[in-house]
Design an enzyme around this catalytic site. Structure first.
Site, PDB file in Angstrom:
ATOM      1  CG  ASP A 101      -0.232   3.379  -2.953  1.00  0.00           C
ATOM      2  OD1 ASP A 101      -0.036   4.590  -2.501  1.00  0.00           O
ATOM      3  OD2 ASP A 101      -0.134   2.202  -2.419  1.00  0.00           O
ATOM      4  CB  ILE A 102       2.708  -1.123  -2.586  1.00  0.00           C
ATOM      5  CG1 ILE A 102       3.300  -2.569  -2.670  1.00  0.00           C
ATOM      6  CG2 ILE A 102       2.220  -0.889  -0.941  1.00  0.00           C
ATOM      7  CD1 ILE A 102       4.352  -2.773  -1.664  1.00  0.00           C
TER       8      ILE A 102
ATOM      9  CG  ASN B 210      -4.576  10.806   3.158  1.00  0.00           C
ATOM     10  OD1 ASN B 210      -5.673  11.153   2.963  1.00  0.00           O
ATOM     11  ND2 ASN B 210      -4.144   9.465   2.586  1.00  0.00           N
TER      12      ASN B 210
ATOM     13  CB  VAL C 103       4.293   7.361   4.663  1.00  0.00           C
ATOM     14  CG1 VAL C 103       5.822   7.580   4.505  1.00  0.00           C
ATOM     15  CG2 VAL C 103       4.262   5.774   4.422  1.00  0.00           C
TER      16      VAL C 103
ATOM     17  CG  HIS D 233       2.883  10.581   0.480  1.00  0.00           C
ATOM     18  ND1 HIS D 233       3.268  10.610   1.981  1.00  0.00           N
ATOM     19  CD2 HIS D 233       1.587   9.832   0.788  1.00  0.00           C
ATOM     20  CE1 HIS D 233       2.501   9.977   2.646  1.00  0.00           C
ATOM     21  NE2 HIS D 233       1.330   9.447   1.808  1.00  0.00           N
TER      22      HIS D 233
ATOM     23  CG  HIS E 259      -2.372   9.230  -2.013  1.00  0.00           C
ATOM     24  ND1 HIS E 259      -2.033   7.780  -2.002  1.00  0.00           N
ATOM     25  CD2 HIS E 259      -2.108   9.685  -0.889  1.00  0.00           C
ATOM     26  CE1 HIS E 259      -1.744   7.539  -0.661  1.00  0.00           C
ATOM     27  NE2 HIS E 259      -1.720   8.574  -0.088  1.00  0.00           N
TER      28      HIS E 259
HETATM   29  P1  AMP Z   1      -0.711   7.647   3.378  1.00  0.00           P
HETATM   30  O1  AMP Z   1      -1.646   6.666   4.010  1.00  0.00           O
HETATM   31  O2  AMP Z   1      -1.370   8.832   2.604  1.00  0.00           O
HETATM   32  O3  AMP Z   1       0.349   8.100   4.252  1.00  0.00           O
HETATM   33  O4  AMP Z   1      -0.256   6.835   1.980  1.00  0.00           O
HETATM   34  C1  AMP Z   1       1.080   6.004   2.128  1.00  0.00           C
HETATM   35  C2  AMP Z   1       0.937   5.206   0.931  1.00  0.00           C
HETATM   36  O5  AMP Z   1       2.150   4.561   0.670  1.00  0.00           O
HETATM   37  C3  AMP Z   1      -0.229   4.052   0.838  1.00  0.00           C
HETATM   38  O6  AMP Z   1      -1.248   4.210  -0.099  1.00  0.00           O
HETATM   39  C4  AMP Z   1       0.624   2.927   0.756  1.00  0.00           C
HETATM   40  O7  AMP Z   1      -0.021   1.946  -0.108  1.00  0.00           O
HETATM   41  C5  AMP Z   1       1.766   3.230   0.102  1.00  0.00           C
HETATM   42  N1  AMP Z   1       2.945   2.541   0.325  1.00  0.00           N
HETATM   43  C6  AMP Z   1       3.410   1.992   1.407  1.00  0.00           C
HETATM   44  N2  AMP Z   1       4.737   1.302   1.176  1.00  0.00           N
HETATM   45  C7  AMP Z   1       4.885   1.358  -0.242  1.00  0.00           C
HETATM   46  C8  AMP Z   1       5.891   0.741  -1.033  1.00  0.00           C
HETATM   47  N3  AMP Z   1       6.899   0.171  -0.450  1.00  0.00           N
HETATM   48  N4  AMP Z   1       5.620   1.011  -2.472  1.00  0.00           N
HETATM   49  C9  AMP Z   1       4.852   1.680  -2.876  1.00  0.00           C
HETATM   50  N5  AMP Z   1       3.877   2.303  -2.146  1.00  0.00           N
HETATM   51  C10 AMP Z   1       3.785   2.206  -0.628  1.00  0.00           C
END
Ligand code: AMP
Length: 120
Positions: free
Chosen positions: A35-36, A91, A100, A104, A106
């Site tokens: 995760d970024i 989530n 997103v 996915h 976490h």
């Molecule tokens: P959610 O809020 O459950 O939809 O999780 C989306 C996750 O994607 C968040 O924890 C972000 O930090 C992660 N995220 C968004 N863009 C990127 C990226 N380019 N590379 C890695 N993680 C990302």
């Protein structure tokens, strides 16, 4: 569900190697990457390569075997990168913190995990 007119999700662009990520595990059906914005010592996202399912409810109804693959991948990642114990978070919906809409998981690991992590 798939909408061919929709832009690819950010995760599909990572899967296509169009944008960079630190990839930690890959199979024919899944990609896992860091995760970024990590919220734990280990914070990895496990993402099906298909964008067909927006969230875990759709995935569990449409392809439960793929959901089981995600859980197995999470376990393997936690064993390789921490002590094997982990928190697995999906989530589901904007008010639950989903940003997103490409399903996915976490994977959070590495002690001590704080209460409330990812509760946004
Ligand atoms: P959610 O809020 O459950 O939809 O999780 C989306 C996750 O994607 C968040 O924890 C972000 O930090 C992660 N995220 C968004 N863009 C990127 C990226 N380019 N590379 C890695 N993680 C990302």
């Amino acid at each position: 569900m798939t909408d061919s007119t929709r832009e690819p999700s950010i995760f599909s662009r990572i899967i296509a190697r169009e944008i960079p990520a630190t990839i930690v595990y890959e199979t024919e059906t899944l990609l896992a990457f860091e995760d970024i914005a990590p919220q734990a010592p280990v914070h990895v996202l496990v993402v099906p390569k298909t964008e067909r399912y927006a969230n875990v409810v759709e995935l569990s109804a449409g392809d439960p075997a793929l959901l089981a693959e995600m859980v197995a991948a999470a376990s393997r990642i936690a064993a390789e990168r921490a002590d094997g114990e982990f928190r697995l978070i999906f989530n589901t919906g904007g008010s639950a913190g989903q940003t997103v809409f490409h399903v996915h998981a976490h994977v959070l690991a590495g002690s001590p995990l704080e209460e409330g992590t990812l509760a946004h």
